[in-house]
Scaffold this active site. Structure first.
Site: not given
Ligand code: NAD
Ligand code: GLY
Length: 358
Positions: A118, A140, A182, A224, A234, A238, A242, A245, A249, A262
Protein backbone atom coordinates in the site's frame (compact mmCIF):
# COMPACT_ATOMS: atom_id res chain seq x y z
CA UNK A 1 24.08 21.49 -8.53
CA UNK A 2 20.80 23.33 -8.06
CA UNK A 3 17.81 22.13 -6.11
CA UNK A 4 14.12 22.88 -6.24
CA UNK A 5 11.37 21.83 -3.86
CA UNK A 6 8.00 20.43 -4.87
CA UNK A 7 5.91 21.86 -2.05
CA UNK A 8 3.27 19.34 -0.99
CA UNK A 9 3.29 19.64 2.81
CA UNK A 10 4.74 16.55 4.45
CA UNK A 11 5.09 14.91 1.01
CA UNK A 12 7.36 17.73 -0.26
CA UNK A 13 10.51 16.59 -2.04
CA UNK A 14 13.63 18.00 -3.66
CA UNK A 15 14.57 17.93 -7.35
CA UNK A 16 18.37 17.93 -7.63
CA UNK A 17 19.66 19.09 -11.02
CA UNK A 18 23.23 19.18 -12.28
CA UNK A 19 26.01 17.55 -14.27
CA UNK A 20 27.80 14.53 -12.80
CA UNK A 21 25.46 13.93 -9.83
CA UNK A 22 25.63 10.14 -10.22
CA UNK A 23 29.42 10.27 -9.96
CA UNK A 24 29.23 11.94 -6.55
CA UNK A 25 28.90 8.66 -4.62
CA UNK A 26 29.08 10.19 -1.13
CA UNK A 27 26.27 12.63 -1.90
CA UNK A 28 24.15 10.02 -3.72
CA UNK A 29 24.58 7.62 -0.78
CA UNK A 30 22.76 10.17 1.37
CA UNK A 31 19.83 10.40 -1.07
CA UNK A 32 19.57 6.58 -1.27
CA UNK A 33 20.06 5.87 2.41
CA UNK A 34 17.38 3.20 3.02
CA UNK A 35 18.25 -0.18 4.50
CA UNK A 36 17.41 -2.04 1.28
CA UNK A 37 17.23 -0.60 -2.23
CA UNK A 38 15.97 -2.09 -5.49
CA UNK A 39 17.22 -0.35 -8.61
CA UNK A 40 14.63 -0.71 -11.36
CA UNK A 41 16.05 -0.03 -14.81
CA UNK A 42 16.06 -1.53 -18.30
CA UNK A 43 18.44 -3.41 -20.56
CA UNK A 44 19.64 -0.17 -22.20
CA UNK A 45 20.13 2.08 -19.17
CA UNK A 46 21.29 -0.41 -16.52
CA UNK A 47 24.61 -1.19 -18.28
CA UNK A 48 25.28 2.57 -18.51
CA UNK A 49 24.35 3.87 -15.07
CA UNK A 50 23.44 1.12 -12.54
CA UNK A 51 27.12 0.80 -11.51
CA UNK A 52 27.12 4.42 -10.25
CA UNK A 53 24.13 3.65 -8.02
CA UNK A 54 25.79 0.48 -6.72
CA UNK A 55 28.95 2.45 -5.92
CA UNK A 56 26.91 4.87 -3.86
CA UNK A 57 25.27 1.92 -2.08
CA UNK A 58 28.55 0.06 -1.42
CA UNK A 59 28.26 -2.32 1.55
CA UNK A 60 24.47 -2.04 1.75
CA UNK A 61 21.83 -4.45 0.43
CA UNK A 62 21.00 -3.44 -3.15
CA UNK A 63 19.11 -5.44 -5.79
CA UNK A 64 18.72 -4.92 -9.53
CA UNK A 65 15.45 -5.35 -11.36
CA UNK A 66 16.25 -5.05 -15.06
CA UNK A 67 13.26 -4.78 -17.38
CA UNK A 68 13.05 -5.13 -21.16
CA UNK A 69 13.24 -1.75 -22.92
CA UNK A 70 10.22 -0.08 -24.49
CA UNK A 71 6.73 1.32 -24.06
CA UNK A 72 5.36 -2.14 -25.02
CA UNK A 73 6.57 -3.36 -21.60
CA UNK A 74 4.76 -0.69 -19.57
CA UNK A 75 2.19 -3.32 -18.57
CA UNK A 76 0.62 -5.04 -15.58
CA UNK A 77 2.77 -8.10 -16.41
CA UNK A 78 5.98 -6.07 -15.94
CA UNK A 79 4.55 -4.50 -12.78
CA UNK A 80 3.91 -8.02 -11.50
CA UNK A 81 7.53 -8.94 -12.23
CA UNK A 82 8.74 -5.99 -10.10
CA UNK A 83 6.40 -6.93 -7.25
CA UNK A 84 7.57 -10.58 -7.43
CA UNK A 85 11.18 -9.43 -7.00
CA UNK A 86 10.24 -7.26 -3.99
CA UNK A 87 8.45 -10.18 -2.35
CA UNK A 88 11.34 -12.55 -3.11
CA UNK A 89 13.82 -10.22 -1.44
CA UNK A 90 11.43 -9.47 1.43
CA UNK A 91 11.22 -5.74 0.90
CA UNK A 92 9.34 -3.77 3.52
CA UNK A 93 7.57 -0.42 3.42
CA UNK A 94 10.63 1.40 4.74
CA UNK A 95 12.84 0.17 1.91
CA UNK A 96 13.33 2.09 -1.29
CA UNK A 97 12.79 1.68 -5.03
CA UNK A 98 14.98 3.63 -7.42
CA UNK A 99 13.68 4.35 -10.93
CA UNK A 100 16.75 4.59 -13.17
CA UNK A 101 15.70 5.37 -16.74
CA UNK A 102 13.23 7.27 -18.88
CA UNK A 103 9.53 7.82 -18.39
CA UNK A 104 8.61 4.17 -18.97
CA UNK A 105 10.83 2.94 -16.11
CA UNK A 106 9.76 5.92 -13.96
CA UNK A 107 6.02 5.36 -14.43
CA UNK A 108 6.33 1.59 -13.80
CA UNK A 109 8.57 1.94 -10.75
CA UNK A 110 6.43 4.70 -9.26
CA UNK A 111 3.32 2.55 -9.68
CA UNK A 112 5.05 -0.47 -8.11
CA UNK A 113 6.02 1.79 -5.19
CA UNK A 114 2.42 3.01 -4.91
CA UNK A 115 1.03 -0.55 -4.83
CA UNK A 116 3.58 -2.57 -2.85
CA UNK A 117 2.40 -2.91 0.75
CA UNK A 118 0.00 0.00 0.00
CA UNK A 119 2.84 2.39 -0.63
CA UNK A 120 6.62 2.52 -0.23
CA UNK A 121 9.15 5.20 -1.04
CA UNK A 122 10.86 5.70 -4.36
CA UNK A 123 13.46 8.00 -5.85
CA UNK A 124 13.42 9.05 -9.49
CA UNK A 125 16.73 9.13 -11.38
CA UNK A 126 15.47 10.23 -14.82
CA UNK A 127 17.89 9.66 -17.73
CA UNK A 128 15.93 11.09 -20.67
CA UNK A 129 15.27 14.80 -21.14
CA UNK A 130 11.54 14.10 -21.23
CA UNK A 131 11.74 12.31 -17.89
CA UNK A 132 13.93 15.06 -16.37
CA UNK A 133 11.56 17.88 -17.32
CA UNK A 134 8.23 16.10 -17.04
CA UNK A 135 7.53 12.50 -16.06
CA UNK A 136 9.79 12.24 -12.98
CA UNK A 137 8.10 15.22 -11.31
CA UNK A 138 4.52 15.32 -10.06
CA UNK A 139 3.71 11.79 -8.97
CA UNK A 140 1.69 10.47 -11.92
CA UNK A 141 2.52 6.76 -12.09
CA UNK A 142 0.99 3.88 -13.99
CA UNK A 143 0.94 1.34 -16.77
CA UNK A 144 -0.85 0.90 -20.08
CA UNK A 145 -3.83 -1.37 -20.81
CA UNK A 146 -4.47 -2.88 -24.26
CA UNK A 147 -7.48 -0.52 -24.33
CA UNK A 148 -5.42 2.64 -23.85
CA UNK A 149 -2.28 4.38 -22.56
CA UNK A 150 -1.87 5.03 -18.83
CA UNK A 151 -5.34 3.66 -18.04
CA UNK A 152 -4.15 2.05 -14.79
CA UNK A 153 -2.26 4.15 -12.28
CA UNK A 154 -2.04 6.17 -9.11
CA UNK A 155 -0.76 9.48 -7.82
CA UNK A 156 2.31 8.66 -5.73
CA UNK A 157 5.02 11.27 -5.22
CA UNK A 158 8.71 10.31 -5.16
CA UNK A 159 10.93 11.12 -2.16
CA UNK A 160 13.45 12.87 -4.38
CA UNK A 161 14.33 13.43 -8.03
CA UNK A 162 17.98 13.30 -9.16
CA UNK A 163 18.31 14.76 -12.67
CA UNK A 164 21.90 14.22 -13.78
CA UNK A 165 22.32 16.20 -17.00
CA UNK A 166 25.43 14.15 -17.88
CA UNK A 167 23.27 11.07 -18.54
CA UNK A 168 21.82 12.88 -21.58
CA UNK A 169 25.18 12.44 -23.36
CA UNK A 170 24.29 8.81 -24.20
CA UNK A 171 20.70 9.59 -25.18
CA UNK A 172 19.87 9.10 -28.89
CA UNK A 173 19.61 12.62 -30.47
CA UNK A 174 16.04 11.95 -31.56
CA UNK A 175 15.04 11.35 -27.90
CA UNK A 176 16.78 14.60 -26.90
CA UNK A 177 14.82 16.57 -29.52
CA UNK A 178 11.56 14.96 -28.36
CA UNK A 179 12.34 16.12 -24.81
CA UNK A 180 12.99 19.65 -26.04
CA UNK A 181 9.37 19.80 -27.25
CA UNK A 182 8.26 19.52 -23.60
CA UNK A 183 10.73 22.29 -22.65
CA UNK A 184 9.17 24.58 -25.27
CA UNK A 185 5.77 23.64 -23.83
CA UNK A 186 6.65 25.24 -20.46
CA UNK A 187 7.60 28.54 -22.11
CA UNK A 188 4.32 28.54 -24.01
CA UNK A 189 2.26 27.76 -20.91
CA UNK A 190 3.38 30.58 -18.67
CA UNK A 191 6.85 31.99 -19.29
CA UNK A 192 7.42 34.13 -22.40
CA UNK A 193 10.89 35.06 -21.16
CA UNK A 194 11.85 31.36 -21.00
CA UNK A 195 10.52 30.95 -24.55
CA UNK A 196 12.83 33.81 -25.65
CA UNK A 197 15.71 32.08 -23.82
CA UNK A 198 15.04 28.77 -25.64
CA UNK A 199 15.08 30.64 -28.97
CA UNK A 200 18.44 32.15 -28.03
CA UNK A 201 19.89 28.81 -26.86
CA UNK A 202 18.53 26.27 -29.38
CA UNK A 203 22.00 25.40 -30.70
CA UNK A 204 23.70 24.95 -27.27
CA UNK A 205 20.77 22.80 -26.16
CA UNK A 206 21.08 20.55 -29.22
CA UNK A 207 24.85 20.41 -28.66
CA UNK A 208 24.29 19.20 -25.07
CA UNK A 209 25.87 22.27 -23.48
CA UNK A 210 25.72 21.48 -19.75
CA UNK A 211 24.90 25.02 -18.60
CA UNK A 212 22.11 25.39 -21.15
CA UNK A 213 20.62 21.97 -20.34
CA UNK A 214 20.81 22.63 -16.60
CA UNK A 215 18.93 25.90 -17.01
CA UNK A 216 16.34 24.29 -19.31
CA UNK A 217 15.68 21.43 -16.88
CA UNK A 218 15.69 23.75 -13.87
CA UNK A 219 13.20 26.24 -15.34
CA UNK A 220 10.95 23.46 -16.71
CA UNK A 221 10.89 21.66 -13.35
CA UNK A 222 10.28 24.92 -11.49
CA UNK A 223 7.20 25.58 -13.63
CA UNK A 224 5.93 22.02 -13.27
CA UNK A 225 6.61 21.97 -9.52
CA UNK A 226 4.64 25.19 -9.01
CA UNK A 227 1.67 23.86 -11.00
CA UNK A 228 1.71 20.48 -9.19
CA UNK A 229 1.98 22.23 -5.81
CA UNK A 230 -1.26 24.13 -6.45
CA UNK A 231 -3.15 21.31 -8.21
CA UNK A 232 -1.68 17.88 -7.43
CA UNK A 233 -4.72 15.89 -8.61
CA UNK A 234 -5.47 17.81 -11.82
CA UNK A 235 -8.68 19.45 -10.69
CA UNK A 236 -7.69 22.71 -12.41
CA UNK A 237 -4.38 24.26 -13.45
CA UNK A 238 -2.49 20.97 -13.89
CA UNK A 239 -4.48 20.49 -17.11
CA UNK A 240 -2.32 23.28 -18.59
CA UNK A 241 0.53 20.74 -18.71
CA UNK A 242 -1.45 19.00 -21.44
CA UNK A 243 -0.84 21.85 -23.91
CA UNK A 244 -0.44 20.27 -27.36
CA UNK A 245 -1.36 16.84 -26.02
CA UNK A 246 -4.91 16.51 -27.41
CA UNK A 247 -3.60 16.89 -30.96
CA UNK A 248 -0.44 14.95 -30.08
CA UNK A 249 -2.37 11.97 -28.73
CA UNK A 250 -4.51 11.94 -31.89
CA UNK A 251 -1.31 11.66 -33.98
CA UNK A 252 0.04 8.87 -31.75
CA UNK A 253 -3.27 6.96 -31.78
CA UNK A 254 -3.82 7.15 -35.54
CA UNK A 255 -0.22 6.18 -36.31
CA UNK A 256 -0.37 3.29 -33.81
CA UNK A 257 2.37 4.63 -31.48
CA UNK A 258 4.91 3.40 -34.01
CA UNK A 259 6.37 6.23 -36.07
CA UNK A 260 6.16 9.28 -33.81
CA UNK A 261 7.81 9.60 -30.39
CA UNK A 262 5.52 11.15 -27.78
CA UNK A 263 7.56 14.40 -27.67
CA UNK A 264 7.54 14.62 -31.46
CA UNK A 265 3.75 14.33 -31.51
CA UNK A 266 3.55 16.94 -28.74
CA UNK A 267 5.71 19.33 -30.82
CA UNK A 268 3.29 19.11 -33.74
CA UNK A 269 0.43 19.39 -31.23
CA UNK A 270 1.89 22.59 -29.76
CA UNK A 271 1.83 24.20 -33.19
CA UNK A 272 -1.73 22.97 -33.77
CA UNK A 273 -2.84 24.45 -30.42
CA UNK A 274 -1.18 27.72 -31.46
CA UNK A 275 -2.91 27.60 -34.85
CA UNK A 276 -6.30 26.97 -33.22
CA UNK A 277 -5.63 29.85 -30.81
CA UNK A 278 -4.85 32.13 -33.78
CA UNK A 279 -7.85 30.88 -35.80
CA UNK A 280 -10.05 31.72 -32.78
CA UNK A 281 -8.54 35.22 -32.70
CA UNK A 282 -6.64 34.86 -29.41
CA UNK A 283 -3.01 34.49 -30.54
CA UNK A 284 -1.21 36.65 -33.13
CA UNK A 285 -0.30 34.67 -36.29
CA UNK A 286 3.25 36.09 -36.00
CA UNK A 287 3.68 34.13 -32.74
CA UNK A 288 2.47 30.94 -34.44
CA UNK A 289 5.17 31.49 -37.09
CA UNK A 290 7.74 32.08 -34.34
CA UNK A 291 6.83 28.78 -32.68
CA UNK A 292 6.95 26.94 -36.00
CA UNK A 293 10.46 28.31 -36.69
CA UNK A 294 11.71 27.33 -33.23
CA UNK A 295 10.34 23.78 -33.47
CA UNK A 296 11.96 23.32 -36.88
CA UNK A 297 15.28 24.65 -35.56
CA UNK A 298 15.05 22.03 -32.80
CA UNK A 299 14.67 19.36 -35.48
CA UNK A 300 11.01 18.70 -34.73
CA UNK A 301 8.28 18.06 -37.29
CA UNK A 302 5.43 20.54 -37.37
CA UNK A 303 2.86 18.87 -39.57
CA UNK A 304 1.09 15.54 -39.62
CA UNK A 305 0.13 15.40 -43.28
CA UNK A 306 0.16 11.59 -43.26
CA UNK A 307 -2.65 11.57 -40.67
CA UNK A 308 -6.08 12.01 -42.32
CA UNK A 309 -8.03 14.86 -40.66
CA UNK A 310 -11.12 12.65 -40.29
CA UNK A 311 -9.16 10.04 -38.34
CA UNK A 312 -7.57 12.72 -36.15
CA UNK A 313 -11.04 14.13 -35.40
CA UNK A 314 -12.34 10.65 -34.49
CA UNK A 315 -9.36 9.99 -32.20
CA UNK A 316 -9.83 13.35 -30.46
CA UNK A 317 -13.51 12.68 -29.82
CA UNK A 318 -12.42 9.86 -27.48
CA UNK A 319 -10.13 12.21 -25.53
CA UNK A 320 -10.55 12.33 -21.75
CA UNK A 321 -11.10 16.10 -22.04
CA UNK A 322 -14.49 15.82 -23.80
CA UNK A 323 -17.23 17.47 -21.71
CA UNK A 324 -20.88 17.35 -22.89
CA UNK A 325 -19.77 16.53 -26.43
CA UNK A 326 -17.44 19.55 -26.71
CA UNK A 327 -13.70 18.92 -26.73
CA UNK A 328 -11.71 21.06 -24.27
CA UNK A 329 -8.35 22.35 -25.41
CA UNK A 330 -5.45 24.06 -23.75
CA UNK A 331 -5.10 27.19 -25.92
CA UNK A 332 -3.05 30.38 -25.72
CA UNK A 333 -3.73 34.11 -25.59
CA UNK A 334 -0.12 34.43 -26.72
CA UNK A 335 3.25 32.88 -25.89
CA UNK A 336 3.33 32.36 -22.11
CA UNK A 337 -0.44 32.67 -21.60
CA UNK A 338 -2.16 29.27 -21.81
CA UNK A 339 -5.71 28.60 -20.66
CA UNK A 340 -8.25 25.78 -20.87
CA UNK A 341 -11.45 26.25 -22.84
CA UNK A 342 -14.26 24.40 -24.58
CA UNK A 343 -15.53 27.70 -25.95
CA UNK A 344 -13.91 28.18 -29.37
CA UNK A 345 -15.51 28.53 -32.81
CA UNK A 346 -16.09 25.14 -34.52
CA UNK A 347 -14.76 26.65 -37.76
CA UNK A 348 -11.45 27.48 -36.04
CA UNK A 349 -10.96 23.78 -35.19
CA UNK A 350 -11.92 22.71 -38.71
CA UNK A 351 -9.42 25.20 -40.23
CA UNK A 352 -6.70 23.94 -37.86
CA UNK A 353 -7.34 20.32 -38.82
CA UNK A 354 -7.23 21.29 -42.51
CA UNK A 355 -3.97 23.25 -42.08
CA UNK A 356 -2.06 20.49 -40.26
CA UNK A 357 -3.54 17.09 -41.09
CA UNK A 358 -3.90 15.31 -44.43
P1 NAD B 1 11.54 5.88 -22.56
O1 NAD B 1 11.47 5.69 -21.12
O2 NAD B 1 11.00 4.80 -23.44
O3 NAD B 1 13.04 6.21 -22.99
C1 NAD B 1 13.34 6.42 -24.35
C2 NAD B 1 14.49 5.50 -24.81
O4 NAD B 1 15.72 6.03 -24.33
C3 NAD B 1 14.42 4.08 -24.28
O5 NAD B 1 14.87 3.19 -25.27
C4 NAD B 1 15.38 4.11 -23.10
O6 NAD B 1 15.91 2.85 -22.76
C5 NAD B 1 16.45 5.02 -23.64
N1 NAD B 1 17.25 5.72 -22.66
C6 NAD B 1 16.84 6.30 -21.52
N2 NAD B 1 17.83 6.99 -20.96
C7 NAD B 1 18.91 6.84 -21.74
C8 NAD B 1 20.24 7.33 -21.69
N3 NAD B 1 20.62 8.20 -20.76
N4 NAD B 1 21.10 6.93 -22.65
C9 NAD B 1 20.69 6.10 -23.65
N5 NAD B 1 19.44 5.64 -23.78
C10 NAD B 1 18.56 6.00 -22.83
O7 NAD B 1 10.76 7.22 -23.02
P2 NAD B 1 10.57 8.65 -22.32
O8 NAD B 1 10.35 9.59 -23.44
O9 NAD B 1 11.60 8.94 -21.33
O10 NAD B 1 9.21 8.48 -21.49
C11 NAD B 1 8.00 8.17 -22.16
C12 NAD B 1 7.04 7.63 -21.13
O11 NAD B 1 6.83 8.60 -20.13
C13 NAD B 1 5.68 7.26 -21.69
O12 NAD B 1 5.29 6.00 -21.17
C14 NAD B 1 4.76 8.34 -21.12
O13 NAD B 1 3.44 7.89 -20.92
C15 NAD B 1 5.44 8.66 -19.83
N6 NAD B 1 5.17 10.01 -19.32
C16 NAD B 1 4.76 10.12 -18.04
C17 NAD B 1 4.51 11.37 -17.49
C18 NAD B 1 4.13 11.49 -16.06
O14 NAD B 1 3.79 12.59 -15.62
N7 NAD B 1 4.22 10.43 -15.29
C19 NAD B 1 4.68 12.53 -18.27
C20 NAD B 1 5.10 12.38 -19.58
C21 NAD B 1 5.34 11.11 -20.11
N1 GLY C 1 2.57 15.29 -17.82
C1 GLY C 1 1.37 15.89 -17.33
C2 GLY C 1 1.27 15.91 -15.85
O1 GLY C 1 2.17 15.51 -15.15
O2 GLY C 1 0.25 16.33 -15.36
Amino acid sequence: MTALLVELGERSYPIHIGAGLLEDSAWLAGVLSARKVAVVSNTTVAPLYAAAVHKARAGRETHDIVLPDGEAHKTLATLSHIIDALVEHRFGRDDLLVALGGGVVGDLTGFAAACYQRGMGFVQIPTTLLAQVDSSVGGKTGVNHPGGKNLIGAFHQPQAVVADISTLRTLPPRELRAGLAEVVKYGLICDAEFFDWIEAHAEPLLALDAAALTHAVHRSCAIKAAIVARDEREQGDRALLNLGHTFGHAIETVTGYSTWLHGEAVAAGLLMAATLSAEAGWMPEAQVARLSTLLRRLGLRTDAAEVPAAQARAAMSLDKKVRAGQLRFVLMRGIGAAFVTADYPAAALENTLRRHFG
